[in-house]
Write a protein that holds these residues in place. Structure first.
Motif, PDB file in Angstrom:
ATOM      1  N   THR A 358      24.086 -38.869  12.181  1.00 42.70           N
ATOM      2  CA  THR A 358      23.986 -39.347  13.620  1.00 42.70           C
ATOM      3  C   THR A 358      24.950 -38.605  14.512  1.00 42.70           C
ATOM      4  O   THR A 358      24.448 -38.496  15.698  1.00 42.70           O
ATOM      5  CB  THR A 358      24.618 -40.914  13.472  1.00 42.70           C
ATOM      6  OG1 THR A 358      23.692 -41.654  12.775  1.00 42.70           O
ATOM      7  CG2 THR A 358      24.716 -41.547  14.897  1.00 42.70           C
ATOM      8  N   ALA A 361      23.524 -35.450  15.121  1.00 40.17           N
ATOM      9  CA  ALA A 361      22.068 -35.554  16.364  1.00 40.17           C
ATOM     10  C   ALA A 361      22.565 -36.003  17.642  1.00 40.17           C
ATOM     11  O   ALA A 361      21.912 -35.357  18.690  1.00 40.17           O
ATOM     12  CB  ALA A 361      21.180 -36.870  15.738  1.00 40.17           C
ATOM     13  N   GLU A 364      23.693 -32.545  19.324  1.00 39.46           N
ATOM     14  CA  GLU A 364      22.438 -31.675  19.286  1.00 39.46           C
ATOM     15  C   GLU A 364      21.728 -32.501  20.812  1.00 39.46           C
ATOM     16  O   GLU A 364      21.250 -31.453  21.631  1.00 39.46           O
ATOM     17  CB  GLU A 364      21.225 -32.015  18.354  1.00 39.46           C
ATOM     18  CG  GLU A 364      20.225 -31.001  18.253  1.00 39.46           C
ATOM     19  CD  GLU A 364      19.302 -31.154  17.177  1.00 39.46           C
ATOM     20  OE1 GLU A 364      18.573 -30.097  16.471  1.00 39.46           O
ATOM     21  OE2 GLU A 364      19.312 -32.214  16.533  1.00 39.46           O
ATOM     22  N   ARG A 365      21.787 -33.565  21.073  1.00 41.99           N
ATOM     23  CA  ARG A 365      21.044 -34.049  22.251  1.00 41.99           C
ATOM     24  C   ARG A 365      22.051 -33.861  23.510  1.00 41.99           C
ATOM     25  O   ARG A 365      21.413 -33.451  24.378  1.00 41.99           O
ATOM     26  CB  ARG A 365      21.291 -35.775  22.188  1.00 41.99           C
ATOM     27  CG  ARG A 365      20.643 -36.631  23.085  1.00 41.99           C
ATOM     28  CD  ARG A 365      20.682 -37.956  23.283  1.00 41.99           C
ATOM     29  NE  ARG A 365      22.137 -38.153  23.408  1.00 41.99           N
ATOM     30  CZ  ARG A 365      22.727 -38.303  24.575  1.00 41.99           C
ATOM     31  NH1 ARG A 365      21.947 -38.048  25.807  1.00 41.99           N
ATOM     32  NH2 ARG A 365      24.070 -38.572  24.731  1.00 41.99           N
ATOM     33  N   ARG A 392      19.381 -30.012   9.209  1.00 43.64           N
ATOM     34  CA  ARG A 392      18.017 -29.899   9.585  1.00 43.64           C
ATOM     35  C   ARG A 392      17.233 -28.979   8.455  1.00 43.64           C
ATOM     36  O   ARG A 392      16.259 -29.263   8.143  1.00 43.64           O
ATOM     37  CB  ARG A 392      17.939 -29.068  10.937  1.00 43.64           C
ATOM     38  CG  ARG A 392      18.677 -29.840  12.111  1.00 43.64           C
ATOM     39  CD  ARG A 392      17.816 -31.239  12.174  1.00 43.64           C
ATOM     40  NE  ARG A 392      18.177 -31.868  13.469  1.00 43.64           N
ATOM     41  CZ  ARG A 392      18.941 -33.156  13.081  1.00 43.64           C
ATOM     42  NH1 ARG A 392      19.210 -33.447  11.880  1.00 43.64           N
ATOM     43  NH2 ARG A 392      19.454 -33.739  14.163  1.00 43.64           N
TER      44      ARG A 392
END
Length: 418
Positions: A358, A361, A364-365, A392
């Protein structure tokens, strides 16, 4: 009994021998005997300068000893009673020459592994990542930063020659942490943090504390106590890698230990946990910190591919009992009080929640495509970028080549700031 004629012949030959070894030793004063000047320049100054200075001292001491030994052999020409000391001196110098040569060869080969601009940039990045991983813990422990020299070599697993240990040359203390990265994991370098964990553990008293924690957790089973406590050093390093790269460290480790010939074996004296248990422990770490996730599927796959019935009957019961208590074992490893952290666990300095799926991610966002090109993200989130790429690659096997190439491009574009 040695006659005068014999004594002269022996003294002559001793002088000849030491003249040869001393002449060879003087060539060591040129660092380019072991690596090119370009290779030495490829090492950052905070590593290269103390390393070359240290090696220079080692060579200087060797030459001084050789010069003194040469004087001994010449004294034996004048006084036969000096022959025993001359003989002993020549023999000792031969052995010391080999020890110094081994030391210089090791570092020369390590430096020379930076054979191209791309590889040089990648290894400089790894140097900085390893130092950055240790910094929060060493700072809390009041220890000075440890310079790191990474190098690439063949094989399955990484290794470390820790800073502060004795080298082959007598009286020589290693001034840098030399970490070997193997080629198949060069662009998924979670093992870098395992090896850095060994350095941190040695400076913080972590291993005895972890051993004590495991002993408490397994108090009702002396056999398991004995088995697991012997693995404390490698487990501490695994915890350090997990704290920095999360699930990526578990899959990368499984790719190393998942050999059908060895995964269920327990070689006598091996400091590493049985590969089967080591993988279960990594999956248990993930569940302890992140809950359920892809590590559950990895565990299921390993148990299906390597069922316990394939283990030797002499260790099968120990493996099964360990599996039944894996949650407690994992908890004792993650919460072991580290003396260098004032009795707090590793998460007090390096929180593994920062590399949960989480959290990665979200990184990354927020960063978007700049994550792979921005100097800012490279400097501030380099370790988490390694964790993300490894995650990933593990989650999306159909895109593994893409993620490896992305990591390769990112590492080859320049060294990270520590």
């Amino acid at each position: 009994m040695i006659t005068d004629l014999d004594a002269r012949a022996v003294a002559d030959d001793l002088e000849r021998q030491i003249a040869h070894w001393l002449a060879a030793a003087t060539t060591f004063q040129d660092a380019e005997e072991f690596a090119s000047e370009a290779a030495w320049r490829s090492v950052e100054s905070y590593v290269g300068i103390p390393l070359r200075r240290h090696l220079g001292v080692v060579v200087g001491e060797l030459v001084d000893i050789g010069t003194a030994t040469l004087a001994l052999t010449r004294a034996a020409h004048r006084d036969a009673t000096a022959l025993p000391a001359a003989v002993s001196g020549v023999q000792q110098f031969r052995r010391r020459f080999t020890q110094v040569e081994t030391t210089l060869d090791f570092f020369g080969d390590a430096v020379s592994s930076r054979t191209s601009p791309q590889l040089r940039a990648a290894l400089q990045s790894l140097d900085a990542l390893a130092m950055a991983s240790m910094q929060p813990v060493l700072a809390r422990a009041g220890s000075a930063p440890v310079p790191v020299l990474t190098y690439v070599d063949k094989g399955m697993g990484a290794s470390i020659l820790r800073a502060g240990i004795r080298l082959w040359a007598p009286g020589s203390i290693n001034p840098v942490a030399a970490i070997k990265i193997v080629r198949h994991n060069l662009y998924r370098p979670t093992s870098l943090f395992h090896e850095a964990g060994h350095q941190v553990a040695a400076l913080t008293g972590w291993v005895p504390a972890l051993e004590a924690s495991l002993t408490r957790a397994l108090a009702s089973d002396p056999q398991l106590q004995s088995m697991w406590s012997a693995w404390s050093s490698e487990i501490a390093a695994d915890v350090f890698a997990f704290a920095h790269t999360g699930y990526a460290s578990v899959t990368a480790l499984y790719d190393v230990v998942g050999d059908a010939r060895t995964i269920l074996r327990w070689p006598i004296g091996d400091p590493h946990p049985v590969g089967w248990l080591r993988t279960l422990l990594g999956c248990a770490f993930c569940r302890q910190v992140y809950g359920h996730g892809p590590w559950d599927d990895l565990e299921t796959a390993m148990l299906a591919l390597f069922p316990l019935r394939q283990a030797d009957v002499t260790v099968r019961a120990l493996l099964e009992r360990s599996r039944q208590r894996m949650d407690a074992i994992a908890d004792s490893c993650l919460t072991a009080p580290i003396p260098g952290l004032d009795g707090r666990p590793i998460a007090s300095a390096v929180d593994p929640a920062r590399v949960s799926p989480t959290a990665l991610a979200e990184l990354e966002r927020v960063a978007g495509t700049a994550l792979w090109t921005s100097p800012h993200w490279r400097r501030t989130e380099g370790i988490r970028i390694v964790a993300l790429a490894g995650l990933r690659e593990a989650e999306r096997p159909a895109e593994a080549a893409t993620w490896v190439e992305r990591a390769r491009s990112w590492m080859n574009t320049g060294a990270l700031a520590a």
